[in-house]
Design a protein around this motif. Sequence first.
Motif, PDB file in Angstrom:
ATOM      1  N   LEU A   1       5.949   8.306   6.913  1.00 44.18           N
ATOM      2  CA  LEU A   1       6.615   8.483   5.368  1.00 44.18           C
ATOM      3  C   LEU A   1       5.959   7.486   4.343  1.00 44.18           C
ATOM      4  CD1 LEU A   1      10.258   8.861   6.459  1.00 44.18           C
ATOM      5  CD2 LEU A   1       9.050  10.647   5.607  1.00 44.18           C
ATOM      6  N   PHE A   2       5.748   5.970   4.836  1.00 44.66           N
ATOM      7  CA  PHE A   2       5.309   5.241   3.976  1.00 44.66           C
ATOM      8  C   PHE A   2       3.862   5.684   3.289  1.00 44.66           C
ATOM      9  CE2 PHE A   2       3.170   1.221   3.001  1.00 44.66           C
ATOM     10  CZ  PHE A   2       4.415   0.536   2.198  1.00 44.66           C
ATOM     11  N   ILE A   3       3.094   6.063   3.970  1.00 40.74           N
ATOM     12  CA  ILE A   3       1.704   6.816   3.451  1.00 40.74           C
ATOM     13  C   ILE A   3       1.703   7.990   3.081  1.00 40.74           C
ATOM     14  CG2 ILE A   3       0.550   4.789   4.466  1.00 40.74           C
ATOM     15  CD1 ILE A   3      -0.768   6.865   6.343  1.00 40.74           C
ATOM     16  N   GLY A   4       2.729   8.882   3.264  1.00 39.75           N
ATOM     17  CA  GLY A   4       2.938   9.986   2.874  1.00 39.75           C
ATOM     18  C   GLY A   4       2.028  11.057   3.657  1.00 39.75           C
ATOM     19  N   ALA A   5       1.919  10.706   4.907  1.00 41.12           N
ATOM     20  CA  ALA A   5       1.106  11.648   5.530  1.00 41.12           C
ATOM     21  C   ALA A   5       1.624  12.899   6.193  1.00 41.12           C
ATOM     22  CB  ALA A   5       0.754  10.742   7.162  1.00 41.12           C
ATOM     23  N   GLY A   6       3.135  12.942   6.175  1.00 42.35           N
ATOM     24  CA  GLY A   6       3.846  14.190   6.572  1.00 42.35           C
ATOM     25  C   GLY A   6       4.942  13.751   7.574  1.00 42.35           C
ATOM     26  N   VAL A   7       5.702  14.790   8.223  1.00 44.07           N
ATOM     27  CA  VAL A   7       6.958  14.656   8.948  1.00 44.07           C
ATOM     28  C   VAL A   7       6.613  15.519  10.322  1.00 44.07           C
ATOM     29  CG1 VAL A   7       9.177  15.100   9.387  1.00 44.07           C
ATOM     30  CG2 VAL A   7       8.394  14.207   7.148  1.00 44.07           C
TER      31      VAL A   7
ATOM     32  N   GLY B   1       0.769  -1.097  -0.019  1.00 43.36           N
ATOM     33  CA  GLY B   1      -0.025  -0.034  -0.036  1.00 43.36           C
ATOM     34  C   GLY B   1       0.793   1.250   0.151  1.00 43.36           C
ATOM     35  N   PHE B   2       1.919   1.152  -0.382  1.00 45.18           N
ATOM     36  CA  PHE B   2       2.925   2.507  -0.524  1.00 45.18           C
ATOM     37  C   PHE B   2       2.105   3.590  -1.022  1.00 45.18           C
ATOM     38  CE2 PHE B   2       6.350   5.043  -2.632  1.00 45.18           C
ATOM     39  CZ  PHE B   2       6.794   5.521  -1.258  1.00 45.18           C
ATOM     40  N   ALA B   3       2.247   4.599  -0.549  1.00 45.06           N
ATOM     41  CA  ALA B   3       1.850   6.022  -1.002  1.00 45.06           C
ATOM     42  C   ALA B   3       0.300   6.184  -1.014  1.00 45.06           C
ATOM     43  CB  ALA B   3       2.627   6.346  -2.295  1.00 45.06           C
TER      44      ALA B   3
ATOM     45  N   ASP C   1      -3.276   7.188   0.247  1.00 44.01           N
ATOM     46  CA  ASP C   1      -3.741   8.146   1.292  1.00 44.01           C
ATOM     47  C   ASP C   1      -4.201   7.189   2.505  1.00 44.01           C
ATOM     48  OD1 ASP C   1      -7.031   8.642   1.187  1.00 44.01           O
ATOM     49  OD2 ASP C   1      -6.035   8.315  -0.791  1.00 44.01           O
ATOM     50  N   LEU C   2      -4.393   7.761   3.589  1.00 47.49           N
ATOM     51  CA  LEU C   2      -4.830   7.124   4.747  1.00 47.49           C
ATOM     52  C   LEU C   2      -6.095   6.423   4.410  1.00 47.49           C
ATOM     53  CD1 LEU C   2      -4.309   6.196   7.773  1.00 47.49           C
ATOM     54  CD2 LEU C   2      -5.339   8.446   8.416  1.00 47.49           C
ATOM     55  N   LEU C   3      -7.331   7.247   4.283  1.00 47.71           N
ATOM     56  CA  LEU C   3      -8.291   6.528   4.168  1.00 47.71           C
ATOM     57  C   LEU C   3      -8.645   5.680   3.025  1.00 47.71           C
ATOM     58  CD1 LEU C   3     -10.552   9.986   4.633  1.00 47.71           C
ATOM     59  CD2 LEU C   3      -9.713   8.258   6.320  1.00 47.71           C
ATOM     60  N   THR C   4      -7.751   5.679   1.870  1.00 49.95           N
ATOM     61  CA  THR C   4      -7.886   4.642   0.614  1.00 49.95           C
ATOM     62  C   THR C   4      -7.167   3.423   1.263  1.00 49.95           C
ATOM     63  OG1 THR C   4      -7.923   6.430  -0.980  1.00 49.95           O
ATOM     64  CG2 THR C   4      -7.257   4.337  -1.492  1.00 49.95           C
ATOM     65  N   TRP C   5      -6.161   3.633   1.993  1.00 48.26           N
ATOM     66  CA  TRP C   5      -5.039   2.604   2.483  1.00 48.26           C
ATOM     67  C   TRP C   5      -6.138   1.844   3.585  1.00 48.26           C
ATOM     68  CZ3 TRP C   5      -3.438   1.924   7.581  1.00 48.26           C
ATOM     69  CH2 TRP C   5      -2.614   0.758   7.815  1.00 48.26           C
ATOM     70  N   LEU C   6      -6.914   2.433   4.467  1.00 49.52           N
ATOM     71  CA  LEU C   6      -7.667   1.671   5.437  1.00 49.52           C
ATOM     72  C   LEU C   6      -8.795   0.832   4.697  1.00 49.52           C
ATOM     73  CD1 LEU C   6      -8.258   4.536   8.011  1.00 49.52           C
ATOM     74  CD2 LEU C   6      -6.922   2.443   8.497  1.00 49.52           C
ATOM     75  N   ASP C   7      -9.258   1.254   3.645  1.00 46.86           N
ATOM     76  CA  ASP C   7     -10.421   0.679   3.127  1.00 46.86           C
ATOM     77  C   ASP C   7      -9.908  -0.408   2.165  1.00 46.86           C
ATOM     78  OD1 ASP C   7     -13.491   0.671   2.018  1.00 46.86           O
ATOM     79  OD2 ASP C   7     -12.407   1.168   0.076  1.00 46.86           O
ATOM     80  N   ARG C   8      -8.782  -0.250   1.357  1.00 49.04           N
ATOM     81  CA  ARG C   8      -8.297  -1.216   0.325  1.00 49.04           C
ATOM     82  C   ARG C   8      -7.797  -2.418   1.097  1.00 49.04           C
ATOM     83  NH1 ARG C   8      -5.937   1.784  -4.802  1.00 49.04           N
ATOM     84  NH2 ARG C   8      -7.482   3.024  -5.548  1.00 49.04           N
ATOM     85  N   LEU C   9      -6.972  -2.086   2.068  1.00 52.67           N
ATOM     86  CA  LEU C   9      -6.012  -3.142   2.709  1.00 52.67           C
ATOM     87  C   LEU C   9      -6.245  -3.596   4.157  1.00 52.67           C
ATOM     88  CD1 LEU C   9      -2.513  -1.988   1.528  1.00 52.67           C
ATOM     89  CD2 LEU C   9      -3.925  -3.990   0.885  1.00 52.67           C
ATOM     90  N   THR C  10      -6.649  -2.480   5.131  1.00 56.99           N
ATOM     91  CA  THR C  10      -6.700  -2.779   6.421  1.00 56.99           C
ATOM     92  C   THR C  10      -8.126  -3.144   6.843  1.00 56.99           C
ATOM     93  OG1 THR C  10      -5.275  -1.033   7.074  1.00 56.99           O
ATOM     94  CG2 THR C  10      -6.561  -1.715   8.628  1.00 56.99           C
ATOM     95  N   PHE C  11      -8.973  -2.690   6.555  1.00 55.88           N
ATOM     96  CA  PHE C  11     -10.380  -3.123   6.794  1.00 55.88           C
ATOM     97  C   PHE C  11     -10.539  -4.796   6.504  1.00 55.88           C
ATOM     98  CE2 PHE C  11     -12.256   1.355   7.393  1.00 55.88           C
ATOM     99  CZ  PHE C  11     -11.659   1.481   8.460  1.00 55.88           C
ATOM    100  N   PRO C  12     -10.213  -4.983   4.977  1.00 55.61           N
ATOM    101  CA  PRO C  12     -10.415  -6.379   4.905  1.00 55.61           C
ATOM    102  C   PRO C  12      -9.733  -7.308   5.465  1.00 55.61           C
ATOM    103  CG  PRO C  12     -10.468  -5.097   2.745  1.00 55.61           C
ATOM    104  CD  PRO C  12      -9.848  -4.328   4.050  1.00 55.61           C
ATOM    105  N   THR C  13      -8.295  -7.040   6.012  1.00 56.07           N
ATOM    106  CA  THR C  13      -7.589  -7.859   6.731  1.00 56.07           C
ATOM    107  C   THR C  13      -8.085  -8.122   8.197  1.00 56.07           C
ATOM    108  OG1 THR C  13      -5.594  -7.245   5.326  1.00 56.07           O
ATOM    109  CG2 THR C  13      -5.126  -8.117   7.535  1.00 56.07           C
ATOM    110  N   GLU C  14      -8.716  -7.006   8.534  1.00 57.25           N
ATOM    111  CA  GLU C  14      -9.145  -7.004  10.106  1.00 57.25           C
ATOM    112  C   GLU C  14     -10.460  -7.746   9.998  1.00 57.25           C
ATOM    113  OE1 GLU C  14      -9.171  -3.315  12.305  1.00 57.25           O
ATOM    114  OE2 GLU C  14      -7.127  -2.827  11.924  1.00 57.25           O
ATOM    115  N   ARG C  15     -11.035  -7.889   8.962  1.00 61.03           N
ATOM    116  CA  ARG C  15     -12.298  -8.513   8.813  1.00 61.03           C
ATOM    117  C   ARG C  15     -12.297  -9.950   8.773  1.00 61.03           C
ATOM    118  NH1 ARG C  15     -14.200  -6.647   4.242  1.00 61.03           N
ATOM    119  NH2 ARG C  15     -14.887  -5.007   5.022  1.00 61.03           N
TER     120      ARG C  15
END
Length: 467
Positions: free
Chosen positions: A302-308, A88-90, A92-106
């Motif tokens: 850095l991985f999801i480009g959120a900021g420093v 899921g490199f780069a 954005d946070l909300l897209t990363w949650l929807d595509r990768l995180t929530f299906p895994t946690e489900r």
Amino acid sequence: MPAVELPDRPPFAIRARILTPLAAGGTLDVADGVVEVDTTGRLAFVGAVADLPGDVPAGTIDLRPWVVLPGLIDTHAHLPQLPNAGLGFALDLLTWLDRLTFPTERSWADPAVAERLSPAIFRAFAAAGTTTVLAYGVVYEAAMDAAFRAAEAHGIRAILGKVMMDRVTYDPTIEPSTIMERSLRESSDLIGRWHGAADERLGYAVTPRFAVSCTAELLRESASLARSAGTWWQSHVSEDPGEIAEVARLFPEARDYVDVYDLAGGLGDRSVLAHAIHLSDRELARLVETGTRVSHCPSSNLFIGAGVMPLARWLEAGLVVGLGSDVSGGPEPSLFSVMRAGAYSQMARRALDGETRAPLGPLDWLRLGTIDGAKVLGLEDRIGSLEMGKEADVIVVDPAMTAPLRAGDDRSEAAAAASSGAASSSAGDVAGLLDDPAALVSRLIFRAHPDMVRGAWVRGRKLEGPT
């Protein structure tokens, strides 16, 4: 060094180099030291061989030239996400949650998945040198029971929480009108079973995911539950510009993101907020005023480009900050790698944004990953540094694993030592370069090797995971 059988339970003593931050400030660096663990799993002696009150204890295991460090303390991670690390490199946070995180946690809706994966997850943390982890779980009570059982059996020090979500959720089986009541009831039940279990090695953190996924009522009720039960309370704050904008839309009554949690009664010295990158002056001042703790997750940011995060400024203001791997937002569980990402990102701030505050050095980063992490959790009187009377949460590392040149490259290594002016007792021996503690920790950070952690103990009991 030759293969050695490491002790698996107290009492024991090991002889090695000792390097640890001290709770009162500064660093202890002992070239030839002894760490003695008593029958209760506490540190009975930490210091130089020459300072022992008598002879070296019988049966002491000689690990020289390995180095003894405090166990690392990860103040923000997501247990079920570790299998997604590096994906899921780069996004954005909300897209990363929807595509990768929530299906895994489900997938943890089946508790058998949690039973199968949790032991390996805790082994992975221990292999990276992490002896304490504050982590999010999933929304499913049965899966959290399985995760706690795995932590209990493994021996790691773990503070876990069932994720709470009532505005956005990935569990389609729960009737929307009952989500909050059920989440609070299940969290309360888990607290009753696990908070303070294993003689307080395990703890509970009430875990509303973040403001985007929670109503104001759930945030208030979850904070109230944490206060009444004496647990930790954890969430996310100010990670991503898109997230911040969505929070402003959902909570128009709040002055800013931090105010959302303030209005809910969620701030305080038992609260840990991850990220806190884009704070306003008012938000920063309020977090400091309330004693709210923050987990800095530079690899993930850095991985999801959120900021420093402007870390030096936050620390200067008095914010209590520890380090978090945030796997799988962060691509690996190693806090040494997190330190590296943090150091690079802070140097980038200096180069690109004109940051004038002095950058943190290697020993500062080690402090963030150990005693400062303990302060985030309010456990600095028990763990985070190697000091007599504290609990023996300890790791040993092999600095040879970080060498830029392979053993046997005698001419190249000898030339490197000669050009640096370092003394060399034999061809290929450049150990003198690492006599300085900052140089040693710099190697551990910037050339972290996945097998350099040779052993890890919590309360003197060896954890499965390190090679």
